[in-house]
Design an enzyme around this catalytic site. Sequence first.
Site, PDB file in Angstrom:
ATOM      1  N   CYS A   5     -63.517  23.402 -46.984  1.00  0.00           N
ATOM      2  CA  CYS A   5     -62.811  24.101 -47.864  1.00  0.00           C
ATOM      3  C   CYS A   5     -64.247  25.552 -48.140  1.00  0.00           C
ATOM      4  O   CYS A   5     -65.182  24.958 -48.586  1.00  0.00           O
ATOM      5  CB  CYS A   5     -62.463  24.633 -49.028  1.00  0.00           C
ATOM      6  SG  CYS A   5     -62.068  25.565 -50.278  1.00  0.00           S
ATOM      7  N   GLU A  46     -58.092  28.288 -44.009  1.00  0.00           N
ATOM      8  CA  GLU A  46     -57.790  26.795 -43.013  1.00  0.00           C
ATOM      9  C   GLU A  46     -57.872  27.678 -41.545  1.00  0.00           C
ATOM     10  O   GLU A  46     -56.918  28.232 -41.048  1.00  0.00           O
ATOM     11  CB  GLU A  46     -57.996  25.535 -42.771  1.00  0.00           C
ATOM     12  CG  GLU A  46     -58.094  24.670 -44.634  1.00  0.00           C
ATOM     13  CD  GLU A  46     -59.822  24.379 -44.485  1.00  0.00           C
ATOM     14  OE1 GLU A  46     -60.552  24.027 -43.751  1.00  0.00           O
ATOM     15  OE2 GLU A  46     -59.580  23.310 -45.500  1.00  0.00           O
TER      16      GLU A  46
END
Length: 235
Positions: free
Chosen positions: A2, A106
Amino acid sequence: MCGRIAQAFPEGSFDRLLGSSGAVVSHVERWNVAPGNAVLAVCRGEGRSRVLCTADWGFLAPWEKIPELAKIRPINAKAETVASNKMFSTAFRTRRCLVPVRCWYEWKPVAPGLKQPYAMGRTDGQPITLGGIISLHRPHRDFPAELSLAIITTPAPDALADIHGRAPLVVAEADWPIWLGEVSGDPSAILARSAAGEVPAWPVSRTVNRVGTDGPGLIDPVEIEAETMATEGHP
């Protein structure tokens, strides 16, 4: 992993998270928060109350005395080792936090040398609560404590695995009290039941790739084919 998040929320979003109706939260909307930036988090305060705090995204190891000289400042901690890793174990045991996000980003490889960014968030704009750990550094006894954090990651659930192999730990509302240490329970068990698989994902513009760009348009869905053709110079 992340490595980029958005923190921008509708009014009233924090009522349930802070456990009080009409909670007033003053924050600057940010749609492209990168490592090294200050991040809004919910921590356990005195008397087991929940408080908002800000922490630098990049965990300072407990043995580091001068933050500027730290060789590494990890932004993530793996769920598989966070309880045993000497860098993170004390923070996991005593200073867990929730990091509210509008979404996280992402990047999925779609062609040689080309990655397509995706946003993962709730469609109603309410905060998703990521599990994090806080490092506390006090440069001098007369100075306030400086906080930094890492976001815990787990293997990506099946619904997100084709985008990236790992995903942040999403702590469900039912687990907030245990995670924040308000009630007795095993926080390690929460590591194995991330709610990330329940979070929708959609492709967004590669404008988000550039750190420093901001604005709500960054989370608007896009057509992957059109974006790819534009990047490659096709009409």
